[in-house]
Write a protein that holds these residues in place. Structure first.
Motif, PDB file in Angstrom:
ATOM      1  N   SER A  36       1.313 -18.201  -5.197  1.00 48.22           N
ATOM      2  CA  SER A  36       0.257 -17.255  -4.839  1.00 48.22           C
ATOM      3  C   SER A  36      -0.924 -17.996  -4.220  1.00 48.22           C
ATOM      4  CB  SER A  36      -0.205 -16.501  -6.084  1.00 48.22           C
ATOM      5  OG  SER A  36      -1.353 -15.725  -5.799  1.00 48.22           O
ATOM      6  N   LYS A  37      -1.502 -17.403  -3.209  1.00 40.13           N
ATOM      7  CA  LYS A  37      -2.687 -17.974  -2.552  1.00 40.13           C
ATOM      8  C   LYS A  37      -3.977 -17.468  -3.202  1.00 40.13           C
ATOM      9  CE  LYS A  37       0.035 -19.914   0.438  1.00 40.13           C
ATOM     10  NZ  LYS A  37       0.314 -19.740   1.788  1.00 40.13           N
ATOM     11  N   LYS A  38      -3.829 -16.640  -4.252  1.00 41.72           N
ATOM     12  CA  LYS A  38      -5.000 -16.108  -4.956  1.00 41.72           C
ATOM     13  C   LYS A  38      -5.766 -17.257  -5.603  1.00 41.72           C
ATOM     14  CE  LYS A  38      -6.376 -12.891  -8.523  1.00 41.72           C
ATOM     15  NZ  LYS A  38      -5.931 -12.102  -9.664  1.00 41.72           N
ATOM     16  N   ASP A  39      -7.070 -17.244  -5.438  1.00 36.97           N
ATOM     17  CA  ASP A  39      -7.919 -18.312  -5.975  1.00 36.97           C
ATOM     18  C   ASP A  39      -8.065 -18.151  -7.487  1.00 36.97           C
ATOM     19  OD1 ASP A  39      -9.740 -20.257  -6.583  1.00 36.97           O
ATOM     20  OD2 ASP A  39     -11.240 -19.618  -5.128  1.00 36.97           O
ATOM     21  N   THR A  40      -7.323 -18.989  -8.212  1.00 37.00           N
ATOM     22  CA  THR A  40      -7.406 -18.977  -9.676  1.00 37.00           C
ATOM     23  C   THR A  40      -7.900 -20.316 -10.195  1.00 37.00           C
ATOM     24  OG1 THR A  40      -5.090 -19.648  -9.847  1.00 37.00           O
ATOM     25  CG2 THR A  40      -5.535 -17.281  -9.905  1.00 37.00           C
ATOM     26  N   GLY A  41      -8.489 -21.112  -9.316  1.00 41.29           N
ATOM     27  CA  GLY A  41      -9.004 -22.415  -9.714  1.00 41.29           C
ATOM     28  C   GLY A  41      -8.149 -23.576  -9.249  1.00 41.29           C
ATOM     29  N   ILE A  42      -6.963 -23.275  -8.738  1.00 43.85           N
ATOM     30  CA  ILE A  42      -6.098 -24.335  -8.199  1.00 43.85           C
ATOM     31  C   ILE A  42      -6.522 -24.570  -6.752  1.00 43.85           C
ATOM     32  CG2 ILE A  42      -3.734 -24.929  -7.529  1.00 43.85           C
ATOM     33  CD1 ILE A  42      -2.833 -23.169  -9.906  1.00 43.85           C
ATOM     34  N   ASP A  43      -6.775 -25.831  -6.406  1.00 43.13           N
ATOM     35  CA  ASP A  43      -7.246 -26.158  -5.066  1.00 43.13           C
ATOM     36  C   ASP A  43      -6.197 -26.884  -4.236  1.00 43.13           C
ATOM     37  OD1 ASP A  43      -9.843 -25.108  -5.558  1.00 43.13           O
ATOM     38  OD2 ASP A  43     -10.317 -26.928  -6.661  1.00 43.13           O
TER      39      ASP A  43
END
Length: 77
Positions: A62-69
């Protein structure tokens, strides 16, 4: 050419980003990405390293920003 220290690079990021904290974070992510791709120890461990937004779709991440960069793909699996 003078070798730059980590602190020199951080200072360049701070100057380029100014007061924009998000830009500072983005530039730091790109610095770490370059480090992981080119530093010999990590280059030997990873066959690919991407910013989250650049991970190929076929990996199903997923490209959703969940804190993984950053996402790294290990060599040999």
């Amino acid at each position: 050419m003078k070798t730059q220290t980590f602190n020199d690079l951080i200072e360049q990021i701070n100057q380029a980003a100014g007061d924009v904290q998000r830009e500072r974070g983005t530039l730091f992510e790109k610095l770490v990405l370059a480090y992981l791709k080119h530093e010999p120890t990590y280059r030997a461990l990873y066959q690919n390293v991407w910013l989250l937004s650049d991970v190929p779709d076929n990996y199903g991440i997923s490209k959703k920003d969940t804190g993984i960069d950053l996402v790294a793909e290990q060599k040999n699996g």
